[in-house]
Motif scaffolding. Structure first.
Motif, short mmCIF file in Angstrom:
data_model
loop_
_atom_site.label_atom_id
_atom_site.label_comp_id
_atom_site.label_asym_id
_atom_site.label_seq_id
_atom_site.Cartn_x
_atom_site.Cartn_y
_atom_site.Cartn_z
N PHE B 214 0.82 -1.21 0.00
CA PHE B 214 0.00 0.00 0.00
C PHE B 214 0.86 1.27 0.00
CE2 PHE B 214 -3.34 -2.99 0.86
CZ PHE B 214 -4.38 -2.46 0.13
N ASP B 215 2.05 1.21 0.61
CA ASP B 215 2.98 2.34 0.48
C ASP B 215 3.32 2.56 -0.99
OD1 ASP B 215 3.04 2.71 3.16
OD2 ASP B 215 5.13 2.17 3.45
N ASN B 216 3.59 1.47 -1.67
CA ASN B 216 3.92 1.53 -3.09
C ASN B 216 2.75 2.09 -3.91
OD1 ASN B 216 4.69 0.55 -5.79
ND2 ASN B 216 6.32 -0.41 -4.60
N LEU B 217 1.53 1.64 -3.61
CA LEU B 217 0.35 2.16 -4.30
C LEU B 217 0.21 3.66 -4.04
CD1 LEU B 217 -2.25 -0.68 -3.64
CD2 LEU B 217 -1.32 -0.01 -5.85
N SER B 218 0.45 4.05 -2.80
CA SER B 218 0.32 5.46 -2.45
C SER B 218 1.33 6.30 -3.22
CB SER B 218 0.54 5.60 -0.94
OG SER B 218 0.72 6.94 -0.60
N GLU B 219 2.55 5.81 -3.29
CA GLU B 219 3.61 6.50 -4.05
C GLU B 219 3.20 6.61 -5.53
OE1 GLU B 219 7.42 4.44 -3.58
OE2 GLU B 219 7.97 5.30 -5.52
N ASN B 220 2.70 5.51 -6.09
CA ASN B 220 2.30 5.53 -7.50
C ASN B 220 1.13 6.47 -7.75
OD1 ASN B 220 4.28 3.70 -7.89
ND2 ASN B 220 2.95 1.96 -8.32
MG LIG Z 1 7.66 2.30 -0.93
#
Ligand SMILES: [Mg+2]
Ligand SMILES: [Mg+2]
Ligand SMILES: [Mg+2]
Ligand SMILES: [Mg+2]
Ligand SMILES: [Mg+2]
Ligand SMILES: [Mg+2]
Ligand SMILES: [Mg+2]
Ligand SMILES: [Mg+2]
Ligand SMILES: [Mg+2]
Ligand SMILES: [Mg+2]
Ligand SMILES: [Mg+2]
Ligand SMILES: [Mg+2]
Ligand SMILES: [Mg+2]
Ligand SMILES: [Mg+2]
Ligand SMILES: [Mg+2]
Ligand SMILES: [Mg+2]
Ligand SMILES: [Mg+2]
Ligand SMILES: [Mg+2]
Ligand SMILES: [Mg+2]
Ligand SMILES: [Mg+2]
Ligand SMILES: [Mg+2]
Ligand SMILES: [Mg+2]
Ligand SMILES: [Mg+2]
Ligand SMILES: [Mg+2]
Ligand SMILES: [Mg+2]
Ligand SMILES: [Mg+2]
Ligand SMILES: [Mg+2]
Ligand SMILES: [Mg+2]
Ligand SMILES: [Mg+2]
Ligand SMILES: [Mg+2]
Ligand SMILES: [Mg+2]
Lengths: 300, 300, 300, 300, 300
Positions: B214-220
């Motif tokens: 979800f961190d990755n999704l947020s970044e994207n």
């Molecule tokens: Mg990340």
């Protein structure tokens, strides 16, 4: 007002609480417990930042707790938080503060009156814990405010007080983050290698949790500000589109009417019987051509 | 509805499940297991945030699971997730929830019915694990949505519902990230130093994995929003180019026709027999010059 | 000026301090303590960056302390900080510096005169600690400056000296961050595995705290610059709105007056008795229509 | 096609390889090795994401390797990568895949044929290692592409296919980053505490190295996109400058010719013998004044 | 040229150095020390990236050092750095490189000639250390360049070669960061668990320090680029202001002169004796009104 909240007889240590003390009361306690002039001075300064200082025979701590009844436009550490000064030894603990705070009462009720607290370190731990917990409520409130402004910015027409409001949200978050940063020393010293136990580790966990929540709020505020400005600049696009459409329609037409407004003696069109309707038709034709060009470009 | 999902006789501990309980049912269980008034209150509040709280003789946990049938425009913790409350001792575990959730049934089938579960800690571990797993599916769905919108934004003409849609994608990701953040305490306490084993370590791994996704999704999402606004502002460039080209062409021409529209008595050009075609030729010449200037600048 | 601040007799080691030394004084000390030519050269260069270097029989350290009386527009390491060079063995410690610094006096008073210092390592530790502490005051001052500029940018009309002022704030923060980065080697070597104790660990804590404070200031400066430019570009929006409103109002009107300025012989309207007021009325009608269109769009 | 790549007799374990297997072949192997229906289903799904799953008597792993012959516009996990499914016990290892992959052949040649592999864990380690290595080549290629586009964007006039090309670069990087993220579980379980050795530690090192390289590429892509949009928006500046220069020159002139185009009966200038050249001179004067004003502003 | 820089007799190991070797010289050494064909090929490729590879009886390393005399517009790994290939066993170390590098001479003088080096591992450690140190000087130079450009961008009128210059600064930083990233494997293997000592730990510290310095430079370059574009876009604001001011002044005036340029037969104002001065006065009035409106808005 000086109060003895617990004494050596009942818990093995003294807890002296000075609430909104007069100068005389402070001097009296300072003399009794041999407190340094420097720490007395710090302790009377209402806007002092968090601090952890070792003296020969005691530790001096300044902590700040969230001020519950602040106005809407509070934006400094002094307006947003109140100071608690602590003098700590293995034998006694002295708390000094301006007003009645829940922090003191709550620790008194939950820890002292129940007999759960058996050393000044545990009392200190409980006081700092309770102090950090005062930031939990504003954290939730700020989070809901941000959600509300996010919805406003994305789905509604944001109007300008939003920037002003976001400023105050950002300030509160920044002030608490800064306080947390400056308070790390206190938590790290309480939960230090020699004296670490389950309670001090809990304090560190709570500290990190609070810090993470406010880091997250800070990140979200930054993102929201950036989206707010982007949406506002996207609107310039729409305005430019209208300006360009009007200019592209009217510039050729105004040029043509200018041509037939020239005063040359020999301009055959001017003498034609249908010169005027022909010029009007020409202009209608140009407008229609531009209209279809815009249509194809997707600007209309 | 109160159900005894397992009992001391078969597994060595009781699992009491209250599904959409009436007030009376809750009171009855509270009385039987001596549950505090405060935790009963929290447990009946449908929008309570995740929480881990130690009481004298039990641990009280609130967790939230992803709500499977949410509408398209759900954007709050309450709309996106449902609450499960847990009362936990070494001896029994009580679960309280509004509706029938897969989480409960799935753990019952996979852990209790197979006899794989031999302590309340393992049951708790399995329940939290199953709860975190409910966020995996929406994570995949959101990831695909983002990929779809990314393609739209980069390769197609993005139209305005994209911003609205990205808002709901962003909200879902932010809500789940926030929930994860608030649930860390629960996972960290289950996988704590005293009682750590392969199962609790797996729970922590799953937690970190979900959080990273979800961190990755947020970044994207942040990146995509930024590219979306950049592309939209790049289009302003094109609009300005058209406006400038039209203005630069027509302003000198309109000025010239203005000159020959002046009413001075003595203007020799006006009397010339070829004054009008000469003026028209001059304007054609200027247009051609501007055309080549633009050509060289690469604006046409 | 060469001073012996403590000697083997009283504390077990020598502390030789060279304040604004002449070349002769440096040569004399270098000869006495067998200091390498290379370190003498470094030590006489006023703008040398922080350094930690091992020689056969001593360690050579260059550190920089904040210069208290710098002008308003200091923006380099040389203007913002002063150099202290240290030669360190288990037996003696030599300090070399240009002017009188508080760092030397303060360590002398607090550590040597009180007899608190019992080895050259502790003296070195105290000197570096005191040096890092010189950055605390500018950190607070910069933090307050940033808060002031943040309020200016968000709530007032920012005028252009703000960019110039933010440049100097940013430079000071960047210079101190860079110095901290280059000084890590020194702190890491003092607090190294073999000789770590409570004092050296405190030094590392202080180093990290200072670094975190300046990282935070740097982050806030970056954010503020970004908001400053965003607010300034948001103002373009307002300017474009005014330009577009005027253009949209006047372009159709100017076109119409252009039409009736044409010189066609046969234009019936020109002969009408109420042609002029009719044209004026038409233009009023168009203006009113545009007015309501703008009203609905929310541009007025 | 079913192949026995090594057998218990030679290396102490079986390696069964199914290359583009028919349904019957899969059923046959599933029956022989008692593979669960669920894992068979996953293993036949060509677009399955990486997965690590424990069953009673075996571990099921899905991994994806880079597809060497992809078209220029591949932008999904399915187009960019191929699936390998693995069934793993201490006794045998089964690999299932669609096409002939280098990964299988390479491990066969380098590990089995040389006798370097003495357990299924080492074989598994080698297979995953070889799979991660397939991403090294595209990493280098993408890095060179980014360098090329960076030079284009900074030093040349970027034209619009760059955005399209950057989209495909970004997608490839994002897809591989996402795959890496989802594969962490596999690597972490191979290099887990119980069975960690030099080989598994190398696998983890390779995983981290690959992840760091793609994180770095992702960061650089983000930066390049941002610079690309900034340079394109900087060009708007130049366009606005041209528009403003033309407007500022022609608006006063057009106004003046408008004045002398008015039809008032009493306008003395119109009757002057040199009225026309005087008006022209006035306009030249205004143009020169504007020219010098622009010159001083640095706009010309 | 083949040189034996030290031999088993003096230091217990051989160091064979090939400087700008011919093919024959390489073949001869390869034969003598049984070097693999593959590593010979890599070692003759001048643009090979850093690499760490284990062979049966030796380790093969490629490292790159900063090229001291590069032109101003060097922007690739090949232009900015030179290759050193190393073959390493416990018994001997072979270095292969194109030109005379300081790295080799410096290690020979400081480590071999002083007898400070007692194993091939220490020699390898010293060589890699010296190689990393070649990046320190360009780091300082780039840092000063960035400071210079920062001052230009913030305090002066940035003109366009700045973007070109920043491109080359950015490229150098990116290339070195990328090299560092790819060299981590080498440093991590030298400072690996089995053979870690004070020297290898120092190498890792140096590696991290260098990496941090270039990360910092990269961050500062990104920030500076962003500020550069922001300041350039802020200038658009000023240009729009001038355009808007001129348009708002002249559009109403041009409209009014257009009105009295209409040819209606019945326009009473045209017959007035003071019609012309009245119209001029009206326009002066309008201009004054606009002037004060602008004044209040702060646009003048
Ligand atoms: Mg990340
Ligand atoms: Mg902040
Ligand atoms: Mg954070
Ligand atoms: Mg967040
Ligand atoms: Mg966060
Ligand atoms: Mg967020
Ligand atoms: Mg941005
Ligand atoms: Mg931006
Ligand atoms: Mg994050
Ligand atoms: Mg990503
Ligand atoms: Mg990520
Ligand atoms: Mg975020
Ligand atoms: Mg990404
Ligand atoms: Mg930071
Ligand atoms: Mg921060
Ligand atoms: Mg901050
Ligand atoms: Mg920070
Ligand atoms: Mg911040
Ligand atoms: Mg990233
Ligand atoms: Mg990264
Ligand atoms: Mg990086
Ligand atoms: Mg990078
Ligand atoms: Mg990176
Ligand atoms: Mg980069
Ligand atoms: Mg930095
Ligand atoms: Mg940094
Ligand atoms: Mg950094
Ligand atoms: Mg970077
Ligand atoms: Mg920086
Ligand atoms: Mg910086
Ligand atoms: Mg930006």
């Amino acid at each position: 007002m000086i109060q003895l909240l617990t004494s050596k007889d009942s818990t093995g240590f003294d807890w002296v609480d000075l609430s909104a003390p007069t100068d005389d009361e402070i001097r009296q306690v300072a003399k009794q417990y041999k407190l340094h002039e420097a720490s007395i001075k710090d302790c009377m300064q209402p806007d002092h930042l968090p601090k952890y200082e070792l003296f020969d025979h005691y530790t001096f701590i300044i902590f700040r707790v969230f001020a519950p009844n602040l106005g809407d436009e509070a934006d400094t550490i002094q307006e947003l938080t109140n100071k608690i000064a602590l003098f700590f030894t293995g034998d006694h603990l002295i708390t000094v503060h301006r007003a009645e705070y829940n922090v003191i009462n709550s620790v008194k009720t939950k820890r002292i009156d129940t007999g759960a607290c058996d050393s000044t370190l545990h009392l200190l731990n409980a006081l700092i814990r309770e102090s950090i917990l005062t930031f939990e409520q504003p954290g939730l409130k700020l989070s809901e405010l941000l959600d509300y402004y996010e919805e406003q910015v994305f789905l509604k027409q944001p109007n300008s007080p939003i920037l002003r409001n976001l400023y105050f949200v950002k300030r509160q978050i920044d002030v608490i983050r800064r306080l947390m940063l400056l308070s790390y020393e206190i938590v790290d010293n309480i939960d230090s290698i020699g004296q670490r136990d389950a309670y001090t580790r809990d304090l560190r966990d709570l500290y990190i949790r609070t810090q993470t929540i406010f880091d997250n709020l800070s990140e979200n505020t930054g993102q929201l500000l950036s989206v707010y400005f982007s949406i506002s600049s996207k609107r310039t696009n729409e305005i430019m589109r209208v300006l360009t459409i009007f200019s592209v329609f009217f510039m050729p037409l105004t040029f043509i009417v200018g041509i037939y407004g020239m005063n040359f003696r020999f301009m055959p069109e001017l003498e034609w019987h249908y010169g005027y309707p022909a010029a009007m038709l020409l202009m209608v034709g140009i407008s229609v051509a531009i209209y279809f060009w815009f249509k194809r470009k997707g600007w209309l």
